[in-house]
Scaffold this motif. Sequence first.
Motif, PDB file in Angstrom:
ATOM      1  N   GLY A  99       0.809  -1.207   0.000  1.00 37.07           N
ATOM      2  CA  GLY A  99       0.000   0.000   0.000  1.00 37.07           C
ATOM      3  C   GLY A  99       0.841   1.255   0.000  1.00 37.07           C
ATOM      4  O   GLY A  99       2.005   1.262  -0.410  1.00 37.07           O
ATOM      5  N   CYS A 100       0.244   2.328   0.506  1.00 41.51           N
ATOM      6  CA  CYS A 100       0.901   3.634   0.493  1.00 41.51           C
ATOM      7  C   CYS A 100       2.068   3.679   1.477  1.00 41.51           C
ATOM      8  O   CYS A 100       2.078   2.975   2.489  1.00 41.51           O
ATOM      9  CB  CYS A 100      -0.121   4.716   0.813  1.00 41.51           C
ATOM     10  SG  CYS A 100      -1.448   4.844  -0.415  1.00 41.51           S
ATOM     11  N   THR A 101       3.032   4.540   1.178  1.00 46.19           N
ATOM     12  CA  THR A 101       4.262   4.598   1.974  1.00 46.19           C
ATOM     13  C   THR A 101       4.525   5.958   2.614  1.00 46.19           C
ATOM     14  O   THR A 101       5.441   6.086   3.431  1.00 46.19           O
ATOM     15  CB  THR A 101       5.474   4.240   1.108  1.00 46.19           C
ATOM     16  OG1 THR A 101       5.588   5.210   0.034  1.00 46.19           O
ATOM     17  CG2 THR A 101       5.321   2.848   0.500  1.00 46.19           C
TER      18      THR A 101
ATOM     19  N   LYS B 163       1.698   6.108  -2.482  1.00 43.77           N
ATOM     20  CA  LYS B 163       2.794   5.166  -2.634  1.00 43.77           C
ATOM     21  C   LYS B 163       3.847   5.816  -3.518  1.00 43.77           C
ATOM     22  O   LYS B 163       3.616   6.049  -4.706  1.00 43.77           O
ATOM     23  CB  LYS B 163       2.331   3.860  -3.268  1.00 43.77           C
ATOM     24  CG  LYS B 163       3.476   2.862  -3.465  1.00 43.77           C
ATOM     25  CD  LYS B 163       3.005   1.586  -4.128  1.00 43.77           C
ATOM     26  CE  LYS B 163       4.189   0.644  -4.348  1.00 43.77           C
ATOM     27  NZ  LYS B 163       3.775  -0.602  -5.029  1.00 43.77           N
TER      28      LYS B 163
END
Length: 280
Positions: free
Chosen positions: A228-230, A239
């Motif tokens: 997923g997003c970071t 992300k």
Amino acid sequence: MTADVKVASFNINHGCSFYEKENIAAQAALIRSLQADVVFFQEVDRFTQRCGGVDQPAMLSELSGLRFWAYGKAMDYQGGEYGEAVVSRYPFEGFEVVPLPHHPTHEPRCALVVRISLPAVGDGPHPLQSQQANAAPVQTIPVVFVGTHLDHEDDGTDRCAQALYLRQWLNDGGGLPCVLAGDLNDVPESRVLQTFTTACASSSSSLSSSSMSASSFSAWEDATRALGCTWPALEPSMKIDYVLTAPSASHTWTCLDALCPADLCSDHRAVCVHLRLQRK
């Protein structure tokens, strides 16, 4: 013959946590917990005033237990340097810093390129362990590893130019499987990511004269695509941190596992992938 390697990318926010507190020991502890073999760091200081004059790459190497390290300076900053770093379980056989194109008013950016021969699984000890008398010959597979941190400006002009330049630089010359890890400052559907994940022929401009170039023609794969997003670390909404792989004429990559631990030791979350390189 196959080789396994765990590769991580981590923007460490010049050694500070999400809350801008000095936190490099916790960042190194996170890397230890991932049991990574090769780790690329972005936003790394050396001897700057804001980090108290310390050598952050050397600290990350020592605290993570990954003894081999290299640094790529993107620019001078506060009496020291600012750029990329890599730490590794295995020694480097080649090392190069590649300046990336940028507008004169924007931050300079670079790519840090190293060559590592990975020990083949089941084929005896790594060269570090084979220096004993009568040690069995070691079979290895040479791989190019690249770390970078692309431009962050909203219009994306420099970022796209940097991605294209780096893709062409790695393609020209060809021959070796490659891993690219870093903060690309763009989302999976962006033009920047498509620059890597769309197949294209090697440029005729011969940007690279290095023997450490990667494979030509092939599309790169996003080994972190399941993650997923970071960023930002507290409640990620984008992300922008990746590990990409490119095959060679003789070898291809498989991603066995991917992790993105929730941690506030930086303003980004780290990404780590377990890769297997095998003959086609």
